[in-house]
Design an enzyme around this catalytic site. Structure first.
Site, PDB file in Angstrom:
ATOM      1  N   ASP A 288      -4.017   0.572  -9.540  1.00  0.00           N
ATOM      2  CA  ASP A 288      -5.515   0.252  -9.581  1.00  0.00           C
ATOM      3  C   ASP A 288      -5.881   0.162 -11.235  1.00  0.00           C
ATOM      4  O   ASP A 288      -6.742  -0.785 -11.473  1.00  0.00           O
ATOM      5  CB  ASP A 288      -6.409   1.576  -8.952  1.00  0.00           C
TER       6      ASP A 288
ATOM      7  N   ASP B  26       3.269   2.497  -4.907  1.00  0.00           N
ATOM      8  CA  ASP B  26       2.980   2.242  -6.461  1.00  0.00           C
ATOM      9  C   ASP B  26       3.510   3.562  -6.909  1.00  0.00           C
ATOM     10  O   ASP B  26       4.278   3.736  -7.965  1.00  0.00           O
ATOM     11  CB  ASP B  26       1.678   1.984  -6.859  1.00  0.00           C
TER      12      ASP B  26
ATOM     13  N   GLU C  90       1.019  -1.334   0.102  1.00  0.00           N
ATOM     14  CA  GLU C  90      -0.085   0.163  -0.006  1.00  0.00           C
ATOM     15  C   GLU C  90       0.893   1.184   0.110  1.00  0.00           C
ATOM     16  O   GLU C  90       1.949   1.340   0.661  1.00  0.00           O
ATOM     17  CB  GLU C  90      -0.959  -0.023   1.241  1.00  0.00           C
TER      18      GLU C  90
ATOM     19  N   GLY D  21     -16.345   4.979  -3.072  1.00  0.00           N
ATOM     20  CA  GLY D  21     -15.705   5.468  -1.677  1.00  0.00           C
ATOM     21  C   GLY D  21     -15.486   4.441  -0.742  1.00  0.00           C
ATOM     22  O   GLY D  21     -14.848   4.657   0.372  1.00  0.00           O
TER      23      GLY D  21
ATOM     24  N   TYR E  47      -3.525  12.663   0.402  1.00  0.00           N
ATOM     25  CA  TYR E  47      -3.026  11.607  -0.380  1.00  0.00           C
ATOM     26  C   TYR E  47      -1.975  12.625  -1.118  1.00  0.00           C
ATOM     27  O   TYR E  47      -0.818  11.991  -0.875  1.00  0.00           O
ATOM     28  CB  TYR E  47      -4.046  11.289  -1.410  1.00  0.00           C
TER      29      TYR E  47
END
Length: 490
Positions: A266, A106, A103, A201, A322
């Site tokens: 993703d 990437d 997690e 979400g 983020y």
């Protein structure tokens, strides 16, 4: 490769086309370099844009068939008599994803271990490539289950939508990535109805699913007109290369047009997912390895299952955090690079490098925490893939638990509700190997590795105890690795 921080955030036509061309050509070139993990050589003729569901090849999952029927109904009710009957119809699907481990690695070129899941975005519509003109008749129309019809003209000067219509940007951004494939006097025209069952979400990548479904839809239009990728004019791409380039384009759409500095995981797993397999993806080279749970013993009845639990919580804090994490990783990398020039991203660093920088190079505080998570998470991800193939579930579980601790304490992207779910799963008792937050964080979902015969009992326990502790209901389901994006044979 063009660094992401040099890519403009506006939709300037010249800038976008230059960025797309440089990046895609560079990646395709990298993939042609011989190595032990090199991509397959191009076939002698262009392959279909994606695998196609057809009665002759495989059975369409029932939920996908339901979504197809819903998309057709939405298309008819939204566009009806206004549809150009001369345009061919196309139907496509693209899945959401769950990341088992890896997690926030990437966007620093690290390793991830996701799987596509059986929740999808389905698009049904008609479209074509047409000559540009000065009239207002050449336009694209899109509609979704929860949003009214939106219209736009495809142009390099297209600007992002704001407010409640921001969802349209995920479609428009992808369209702009495919515009350079056309001649200068050509453009797209289409009507597209979009439905899906990827929970919004939830951290299961509904946005990437929408982007990839849009990309496959556009590829179907291009294929029907004999149009090849602008980066493949001289040599057609293999199926693997096409999946890779599709993912790159969808990622750029989100980076440039939607303004989200996401990595490629993703979009990649939605494009290239494989039924029954996880993907160990190298986010730098974009090469990947298909990983079976248990390797040769993958079909063993002793193999555990994955339980996904949606906390039904999404904290707004996450929307702004983020890009903060992306910036912090870059700042940590700059410190490590000064100490060791061979470290160009956190992907290149080891835990010894991080410890050395903490002692002598001023890597401290929150930057130390971020670097420690990313570097250790890369190591955990590679180890998890190896343990999965050996059927070493205990090791997988320990690595998952360590990953959650790192995300909670060092990367600080968990939240109270997620921690409650993880703690409930980890202390459930015999049957659970490990549990962790999956996705970007600040809410969303957890993923738990559990013995198959304990899964239903765990699900009931999580539902009851989570509501008792938080006052919120959670949603749980078992999942297995599903196929990636497909065109659907009508």
């Amino acid at each position: 490769l063009l660094p992401l921080h040099l890519i403009p955030t506006s939709s300037s036509s010249t800038a976008i086309k230059m960025c797309v061309h440089i990046l895609i050509v560079a990646i395709i070139h990298l993939c042609s370099i011989p190595s032990s993990s090199a991509f397959l050589p191009p076939s002698l003729k262009p392959p279909a844009s994606s695998k196609i569901f057809s009665a002759a090849s495989e059975v369409m999952p029932s939920n996908v068939q339901t979504l197809v029927d819903q998309a057709k109904s939405l298309f008819d009710s939204s566009f009806g008599a206004d549809v150009d009957k001369n345009l061919p119809n196309y139907c496509v699907s693209a899945p959401g994803r769950v990341n088992l481990i890896g997690e926030h690695t990437d966007y620093t070129g690290g390793y991830v271990l996701p799987l596509a899941i059986g929740f999808n975005t389905v698009g049904y519509g008609c479209g074509s490539v047409v000559k540009k003109d000065s009239s207002e008749s050449i336009k694209c129309r899109i509609v979704s289950t929860n949003n009214p019809v939106a219209e736009f003209h495809v142009s390099p000067s297209l600007e992002a939508s704001t407010g409640s219509n921001k969802w349209v940007n995920y479609v428009q951004g992808v369209v702009l990535q495919y515009l350079p494939d056309l001649k200068e006097d050509e453009t797209f025209i289409f009507d597209l109805a979009i439905v899906g069952d990827v929970p919004l979400g939830s951290g299961l990548s509904s946005s990437a699913s929408l982007e990839v479904a849009t990309a496959v839809f556009l590829e179907r239009i291009l294929d029907s007109h004999g149009v090849a990728y602008c980066s493949a004019k001289d040599a057609p791409l293999s199926e693997k290369q096409r999946k890779m380039e599709r993912a790159v384009r969808c990622k750029l759409a989100e980076n440039i047009f939607c303004g989200v500095p996401c990595g490629i995981m993703d979009q990649f797993v939605s494009s290239a997912g494989c039924e029954g397999k996880l993907l160990l993806l190298d986010c730098r080279s974009l090469d990947y390895r298909e990983v079976s749970m248990g390797g040769e013993n993958a079909s063993s009845s002793d193999a555990p299952v994955l339980v996904i639990t949606n906390s039904n919580v999404k904290h707004d804090l996450g929307d702004g955090e983020y890009p903060v994490r992306v910036r912090q990783c870059k700042e940590a990398t700059d410190i490590l690079t000064k100490m060791n020039p061979s470290i160009q991203s956190l992907r290149d660093a080891t835990m010894k490098d991080v410890e050395a920088a903490a002692k002598s190079a001023g890597l401290e505080g929150v930057l130390l925490q971020r670097a420690r998570h990313v570097v250790s998470e890369n190591e955990r991800t590679v180890k998890t893939a190896d343990a999965l193939e050996k059927g070493d579930w205990e090791t997988v579980g320990k690595l998952m638990n360590a990953s959650h601790t790192s995300m909670r304490d060092d990367y600080e992207v968990s939240c109270e509700e997620i921690d409650v779910l993880v703690d409930l799963a980890q202390t459930f008792g015999d049957g659970v190997f490990g549990s962790r937050l999956t996705g970007g964080g600040f809410g969303g979902c957890t993923v738990t590795l559990v013995k198959k015969d304990s899964a239903q009992q765990l699900i009931e326990y999580l539902k009851t105890q989570y509501e008792a502790k938080t006052g919120t209901k959670c949603v749980c389901f078992e999942t297995a690795a599903a196929s990636g994006a497909k065109a659907i044979d009508l």
